[in-house]
Write an enzyme that holds these catalytic residues in place. Structure first.
Site: not given
Ligand SMILES: Nc1ncnc2c1ncn2[C@@H]1O[C@H](COP(=O)(O)OP(=O)(O)OP(=O)(O)O)[C@@H](O)[C@H]1O
Ligand SMILES: [Mg+2]
Length: 306
Positions: A130, A174, A179, A210
């Protein structure tokens, strides 16, 4: 500071009122902590895409049951997240936070879901669905994360601002293959709790906001958008804590009423002075100090005849 002044002054007032209630009623605190565990687990996992509802999450955590039709992975995400909260709580009073604490936390999040990657930085590129943002290459992750650990060690300054910066740095890097969001939200809570704030829950319902605030803060290279978003979650938690741990507002006396029943003959003005200087257990509601009969009685007993 970048934090909106109106929100910030309300937060300080509410935090002050909450601190006046220490030590907290044990039963009420335990109940709040249990509610927080379920709420954070549900909302944080739902943001990530887990399909269990709030009541299903509660059932899994409190009754240890499984929910028909939901995968093993979704159940593990719930129980793992709860163990991760236990771990965060154990870190609240730890002297220094290190890289290994964060890796251990991530290991709990992906435990038995992705053993290859649980507790390890990513070895490949990662994309955030996204978004068009591409996080740094894996070779850069360990060095960049050192900046996050430096922030985690920050003492002083406004904790909400530091917590927001830690979150931003974390999700921008990241560091993990998966996670990242769940781990970042737990680290925010760890930092806030280490600095005397109640834990916060970013709601499933505000997922879009968020994500937008994360993107905005990075695009503008300014933490303000995400910080003000986080501050609202902090205020919400303070309200919940004050509601549960505070007396019924009805049980508080205006200082004028307290003066009338004062055994030591304290005037309203004298009580006001004691309140403002923090000598007596009074709580500020809006612009007015109030006090319970018990707090007045306690102070008067300690200062009888003086
Ligand atoms: N544009 C962005 N740039 C950096 N980080 C982002 C952005 N959009 C979302 N994120 C962060 O990245 C997370 C998703 O990353 P990832 O899938 O590794 O984590 P997750 O714990 O599996 O999923 P989630 O964070 O959705 O619970 C989002 O929850 C948010 O914290
Ligand atoms: Mg994830």
């Amino acid at each position: 500071m970048a934090l909106d002044e109106a929100i910030y002054s309300r937060i300080l007032e509410k935090k002050n009122a909450l601190d006046k209630l220490r030590p907290f009623n044990r039963g009420a605190l335990a109940k709040l902590q249990e509610t927080f565990r379920v709420d954070l687990t549900y909302n944080s996992n739902a943001i990530e895409g887990n399909s269990l509802s709030l009541s299903e999450t509660k059932l899994v955590l409190e009754e240890g049951v499984t929910v028909g039709g939901k995968s093993m992975k979704e159940h593990l995400e719930v129980t793992n997240h709860s163990k991760a909260i236990d771990f965060v709580e154990s870190l609240v009073s730890k002297r220094n936070l290190e890289e290994i604490d964060v890796l251990n936390l991530h290991a709990l999040i992906l435990d038995r879901i992705d053993p290859e990657n649980a507790g390890f930085y990513r070895r490949g590129a990662v994309r955030i669905s996204g978004t068009t943002y591409t996080p740094p290459s894996p070779a850069k992750v360990p060095a960049l994360m050192r900046e996050a650990y430096a922030l985690l060690k920050t003492k002083g300054g406004e904790p909400i601002e530091t917590a927001a910066k830690i979150h931003q740095k974390f999700v921008d890097i990241h560091p993990f293959i998966d996670g990242n969001g769940r781990t970042a939200r737990l680290i925010v809570n760890l930092y806030l709790m280490r600095n005397g704030y109640p834990p916060v829950v970013i709601l499933r319902a505000e997922r879009k906001k968020y994500i937008n605030m994360i993107a905005k803060s990075r695009a503008e290279n300014d933490i303000t958008p995400f910080l003000n978003f986080l501050a609202k979650a902090v205020e919400r938690s303070l309200d919940i804590y004050l509601d549960s741990l505070g007396k019924n507002p009805g049980e508080y006396l205006e200082l004028a009423e307290a003066a009338k029943i004062s055994k030591n003959g304290y005037s309203q003005e004298y009580l006001s002075l004691l309140a403002r200087t923090g000598k007596i257990g009074a709580v500020k509601f809006g612009r007015n100090w109030k006090i319970t009969k018990e707090a007045l009685g306690k102070y008067e007993k300690e200062h009888a005849g003086s």
